[in-house]
Design a protein around this motif. Sequence first.
Motif, PDB file in Angstrom:
ATOM      1  N   VAL A  70      38.277  34.955  27.232  1.00  0.00           N
ATOM      2  CA  VAL A  70      38.757  33.979  28.212  1.00  0.00           C
ATOM      3  C   VAL A  70      37.597  33.089  28.664  1.00  0.00           C
ATOM      4  N   GLY A  71      37.522  31.894  28.124  1.00  0.00           N
ATOM      5  CA  GLY A  71      36.429  30.993  28.463  1.00  0.00           C
ATOM      6  C   GLY A  71      35.200  31.287  27.628  1.00  0.00           C
ATOM      7  N   PRO A  72      34.184  30.415  27.678  1.00  0.00           N
ATOM      8  CA  PRO A  72      32.955  30.644  26.913  1.00  0.00           C
ATOM      9  C   PRO A  72      32.253  31.921  27.373  1.00  0.00           C
ATOM     10  N   LYS A  73      31.965  32.812  26.411  1.00  0.00           N
ATOM     11  CA  LYS A  73      31.338  34.102  26.702  1.00  0.00           C
ATOM     12  C   LYS A  73      32.161  34.942  27.683  1.00  0.00           C
ATOM     13  N   GLY A  74      33.448  34.652  27.782  1.00  0.00           N
ATOM     14  CA  GLY A  74      34.300  35.410  28.699  1.00  0.00           C
ATOM     15  C   GLY A  74      34.087  35.099  30.160  1.00  0.00           C
ATOM     16  N   THR A  78      37.079  36.844  34.997  1.00  0.00           N
ATOM     17  CA  THR A  78      37.276  37.211  36.401  1.00  0.00           C
ATOM     18  C   THR A  78      38.268  36.280  37.069  1.00  0.00           C
ATOM     19  N   THR A  79      38.197  34.983  36.738  1.00  0.00           N
ATOM     20  CA  THR A  79      39.158  34.020  37.287  1.00  0.00           C
ATOM     21  C   THR A  79      40.579  34.387  36.870  1.00  0.00           C
ATOM     22  N   ALA A  80      40.743  34.797  35.619  1.00  0.00           N
ATOM     23  CA  ALA A  80      42.066  35.217  35.142  1.00  0.00           C
ATOM     24  C   ALA A  80      42.544  36.464  35.886  1.00  0.00           C
TER      25      ALA A  80
END
Length: 350
Positions: A70-74, A78-80
């Motif tokens: 989820v997102g660059p480098k994960g 946390t936002t998810a």
Amino acid sequence: MGENLFTGIAAGLRGALEGLGLPALGADTVVMVVKLLAILVFILVNALWLVYMERRVAAFIQCRLGPNRVGPKGLLQTTADIGKLLAKEIILPKHADKVVFLLAAALIFAPPFMIYAVVPFGENMAAVDMNIGVFYFLAVASLSTIIFWMAGWSSNNKYSLIGGMRVVAQMVSYELPLVLALLGVVMITGTLNMSEVVSAQKNIWFIFTQPLAFLIYFIAGVSETNRTPFDLVEGESEIIAGPYTEYSGMGFAMFFLAEYANVMLVSAMCTVMFLGGWLAPFGLTFIPSWVWFFLKMYVMIFIFMWIRWTYPRIRVDQLMGFGWKVLVPLSLANIFITGVGMYLYRAMGW
């Protein structure tokens, strides 16, 4: 420029408000509110980052990948998770004390937020430069015990109740050596003002003059924040999730994020009391003081995470025995040794 960045912003805002005709008292009040809001944002943003950081540290120690989708480098993992928790329903147990149950989740952020107001994040960067800052830290930090007990008792769940009882036993027991460890530093400096404690370390940091006190404070801090190997409060293999068992959605998220806020607070106080606060090592004063403070604080946070993913949970009898039979006597011995050392130091005219 970087050194005076935040103090300059505060001074500029105060000047602008007074230029608009606002009385000095009103301008100071507005600036204080802005400082407190900035501290709240700082706590929340750092807590979200620390959740991600812990996952990456755990993955590194255990030879795993960690968040990487989820997102660059994960980075957005946390936002998810926050989005997921916001969407979840907060379920209220039928026989729970609903007012106390919800109030505990709402209040859990209050003690760390109140304490951050007196922490000097850099030179002249304490929102409130209180003369009894160390005493204030110890007094307000102890309020968390009551909030955890509220959560455990109000849930009307046996596992939550046991977790609440463990909170009271563990946190009260380890507050004593934590307080006694800081007493050695207070004896040397003769002040409870955090900025003055930092200034007293210009020649040598207290981690070198009070190594035993530092070790006791750190161990007690790990216990106070309910981190492994002292995470008896929410022993998943024994009592599900302790006082958090009946919480769901953002109710659980508040307790989860508060743990990281408390880890950050204990690390910040360790930086102030033992690691020279904002003072630069090796004469590297060209780097802003607040940068040094955050670097030291994050080193301590990393050590917290390192320990969590290295050691297993201990038994509750070992936890209590270690606190009362080892840490308390050692902290009292440290106070005695510090007193003798100060007497000899003065007697020799040093």
